[in-house]
Scaffold this motif. Structure first.
Motif, PDB file in Angstrom:
ATOM      1  N   ASP A  31       7.368  -1.958  -5.906  1.00 22.15           N
ATOM      2  CA  ASP A  31       8.153  -2.413  -6.382  1.00 22.15           C
ATOM      3  C   ASP A  31       7.781  -0.243  -5.727  1.00 22.15           C
ATOM      4  OD1 ASP A  31       8.540  -3.942  -8.154  1.00 22.15           O
ATOM      5  OD2 ASP A  31       7.038  -2.760  -9.602  1.00 22.15           O
ATOM      6  N   PHE A  32       6.726   0.386  -5.398  1.00 24.44           N
ATOM      7  CA  PHE A  32       6.523   1.263  -4.650  1.00 24.44           C
ATOM      8  C   PHE A  32       7.381   1.305  -3.366  1.00 24.44           C
ATOM      9  CE2 PHE A  32       3.644   2.574  -8.032  1.00 24.44           C
ATOM     10  CZ  PHE A  32       3.900   4.318  -7.663  1.00 24.44           C
ATOM     11  N   THR A  33       6.962  -0.023  -2.391  1.00 23.96           N
ATOM     12  CA  THR A  33       7.527   0.160  -1.199  1.00 23.96           C
ATOM     13  C   THR A  33       9.025   0.245  -1.292  1.00 23.96           C
ATOM     14  OG1 THR A  33       6.470  -2.109  -1.579  1.00 23.96           O
ATOM     15  CG2 THR A  33       5.498   0.039   0.198  1.00 23.96           C
ATOM     16  N   ARG A  34       9.345  -0.980  -2.248  1.00 23.57           N
ATOM     17  CA  ARG A  34      11.061  -0.871  -2.762  1.00 23.57           C
ATOM     18  C   ARG A  34      11.622   0.245  -3.438  1.00 23.57           C
ATOM     19  NH1 ARG A  34      10.478  -5.861  -4.770  1.00 23.57           N
ATOM     20  NH2 ARG A  34       9.914  -5.053  -6.473  1.00 23.57           N
ATOM     21  N   SER A  35      10.902   1.412  -3.965  1.00 24.73           N
ATOM     22  CA  SER A  35      11.701   2.374  -3.961  1.00 24.73           C
ATOM     23  C   SER A  35      11.784   3.923  -3.193  1.00 24.73           C
ATOM     24  CB  SER A  35      10.642   2.674  -5.281  1.00 24.73           C
ATOM     25  OG  SER A  35      10.990   2.078  -6.276  1.00 24.73           O
ATOM     26  N   ALA A  36      10.718   3.576  -2.403  1.00 23.60           N
ATOM     27  CA  ALA A  36      10.181   4.752  -1.015  1.00 23.60           C
ATOM     28  C   ALA A  36       9.584   4.210   0.078  1.00 23.60           C
ATOM     29  CB  ALA A  36       9.070   5.069  -2.169  1.00 23.60           C
ATOM     30  N   GLY A  37       9.785   3.506   0.790  1.00 25.44           N
ATOM     31  CA  GLY A  37       9.815   2.430   1.631  1.00 25.44           C
ATOM     32  C   GLY A  37       8.691   2.969   2.114  1.00 25.44           C
ATOM     33  N   SER A  38       7.991   2.576   3.710  1.00 24.08           N
ATOM     34  CA  SER A  38       6.700   3.572   4.075  1.00 24.08           C
ATOM     35  C   SER A  38       5.868   4.253   3.146  1.00 24.08           C
ATOM     36  CB  SER A  38       6.948   3.561   5.044  1.00 24.08           C
ATOM     37  OG  SER A  38       7.707   4.639   5.564  1.00 24.08           O
ATOM     38  N   VAL A  39       6.730   5.279   2.966  1.00 25.02           N
ATOM     39  CA  VAL A  39       6.036   6.894   1.729  1.00 25.02           C
ATOM     40  C   VAL A  39       5.504   5.604   0.522  1.00 25.02           C
ATOM     41  CG1 VAL A  39       6.042   9.014   0.350  1.00 25.02           C
ATOM     42  CG2 VAL A  39       7.398   8.086   2.048  1.00 25.02           C
ATOM     43  N   GLY A  40       5.955   4.592  -0.075  1.00 27.65           N
ATOM     44  CA  GLY A  40       5.807   4.320  -0.742  1.00 27.65           C
ATOM     45  C   GLY A  40       4.470   3.560  -1.025  1.00 27.65           C
ATOM     46  N   ALA A  41       3.268   3.806   0.259  1.00 24.13           N
ATOM     47  CA  ALA A  41       2.201   2.962  -0.224  1.00 24.13           C
ATOM     48  C   ALA A  41       1.302   4.320   0.261  1.00 24.13           C
ATOM     49  CB  ALA A  41       1.462   2.019   1.430  1.00 24.13           C
ATOM     50  N   ILE A  42       1.306   4.867   0.060  1.00 23.69           N
ATOM     51  CA  ILE A  42       1.020   6.465  -0.117  1.00 23.69           C
ATOM     52  C   ILE A  42       0.662   7.123  -1.424  1.00 23.69           C
ATOM     53  CG2 ILE A  42       1.031   9.193   0.776  1.00 23.69           C
ATOM     54  CD1 ILE A  42       1.957   7.936   3.829  1.00 23.69           C
ATOM     55  N   LEU A  43       2.348   6.609  -1.907  1.00 28.26           N
ATOM     56  CA  LEU A  43       2.028   7.086  -3.173  1.00 28.26           C
ATOM     57  C   LEU A  43       0.955   5.942  -4.566  1.00 28.26           C
ATOM     58  CD1 LEU A  43       6.491   7.834  -3.498  1.00 28.26           C
ATOM     59  CD2 LEU A  43       4.314   9.341  -3.438  1.00 28.26           C
ATOM     60  N   PHE A  44       1.504   4.968  -3.241  1.00 31.07           N
ATOM     61  CA  PHE A  44       0.675   3.889  -4.679  1.00 31.07           C
ATOM     62  C   PHE A  44      -0.755   3.778  -4.840  1.00 31.07           C
ATOM     63  CE2 PHE A  44      -1.787  -0.337  -4.480  1.00 31.07           C
ATOM     64  CZ  PHE A  44      -1.047  -0.636  -6.026  1.00 31.07           C
ATOM     65  N   GLN A  45      -1.175   5.033  -3.022  1.00 35.44           N
ATOM     66  CA  GLN A  45      -2.756   4.883  -2.758  1.00 35.44           C
ATOM     67  C   GLN A  45      -2.598   5.615  -4.064  1.00 35.44           C
ATOM     68  OE1 GLN A  45      -4.687   3.439  -0.931  1.00 35.44           O
ATOM     69  NE2 GLN A  45      -6.296   4.441  -2.727  1.00 35.44           N
TER      70      GLN A  45
END
Length: 289
Positions: free
Chosen positions: A97-111
């Motif tokens: 969901d995060f990567t869908r919503s924010a691309g590569s930044v999603g991983a950082i946000l998820f972390q």
DNA sequence: AGGCCTTTTCCTGGTT
DNA sequence: CAACCAGGAAAAGGCC
């Protein structure tokens, strides 16, 4: 004449993202007690007793901003509207969901969110800031010092009153976010983060009376009139923020005078060290309804 | 690459 | 006299 490098950061004066924030965020922002938001808010945000699960949409937005700032990611590189969520909804998001919503930044946000969920504190994994002041710095200086200083600890603990602008939506984000997560746009953009303008720096000192060690005080809170008590100390602090050890009140005040024309400040005649916020200064009122 | 923007630096002259 | 205030001028940097 050789001049000293200063590491200046600036924001276009015209930026505004009022119209990019979901209405619910703005509603929250308008209703928020500014002094609460600017002082204890961030520490409460990260504290154990305020689990991400319980965040409001506004707190989600705060977290988003601070996380981007920590990682020197341009705030415009992700579509903020995809995060018009409260804490419960946010916590239910998967990695995908995060990567869908924010691309590569999603991983950082998820972390980041995972750290907060399980550790109650962000930055356990990759932050280089040492010691106990880490969280405080992260929260208080979300967009100012990390990019230029390998060691933000040049701020002594006594200087860690909130110098932050992240609560003010109309300066932190620069341009409309893309309407959908474009992989190209969503890539981590390592550029200088948005700096704080001088008037915002001053404002933020004023908004933190309990942590502002007598540097500036309100003369007339409702009218936006304030006075410098320790003019040189404020200049030094501003200089530190700008990595400019030769800053003086003389020079700072010249910059302040440039604000008269732009109506960010109004002239206060006959009173030394006294300034007044003008119609183009935002975020200083107790309630901005 | 160049223009715009926000300071920063320096300065002259006036005021408190 | 020290500390400010007013602005002009020029330049530094960052951003687009």
């Amino acid at each position: 004449m050789v001049r000293q490098a200063s590491g200046v950061m600036s924001i276009p004066a015209t930026v505004s993202f009022d119209n990019q924030l979901p209405a619910s965020w703005m509603a929250h922002y308008n209703c928020a007690d500014v002094s609460m938001v600017t002082s204890g808010y961030t520490s409460r945000l990260w504290s154990q007793d305020h689990h991400p699960q319980n965040w409001t949409k506004y707190q989600v937005w705060e977290w988003l901003q601070q996380t981007l700032d920590m990682h020197q990611i341009d705030a415009t590189s992700i579509p903020f509207q995809n995060f018009d969520l409260d804490g419960r909804q946010l916590c239910n998001m998967s990695f995908q969901d995060f990567t869908r919503s924010a691309g590569s930044v999603g991983a950082i946000l998820f972390q980041s969110l995972t750290d907060l969920k399980w550790n109650g504190q962000y930055g356990q994994t990759d932050m280089v800031i040492p010691g106990d002041i880490k969280t405080e710095i992260d929260a208080d200086f979300p967009c100012s010092i990390l990019p230029f200083k390998e060691e933000p600890s040049f701020y002594s603990p006594s200087e860690l009153f909130d110098i932050k602008s992240s609560f003010q939506p109309n300066v932190t984000l620069a341009s409309p976010a893309p309407s959908s997560p474009d992989p190209k746009r969503s890539q981590v953009k390592r550029h200088n983060p948005r700096g704080t303008h001088l008037w915002e720096f001053i404002r933020d000192i004023l908004l933190n009376p309990e942590r502002n060690p007598g540097l500036i005080k309100w003369e007339d809170r409702s009218e936006g009139v304030f006075r410098f008590l320790k003019s040189e100390a404020v200049a030094q602090l501003w200089g530190k923020k700008k990595n400019n050890s030769s800053m003086t009140y003389e020079k700072l005040s010249r910059a302040m005078r440039y604000y008269y024309k732009r109506e960010i400040l109004e002239r206060v005649d006959g009173r030394r060290l006294v300034y007044k916020f003008g119609r183009n200064a935002r975020g200083w009122r107790e309630s901005e309804k």
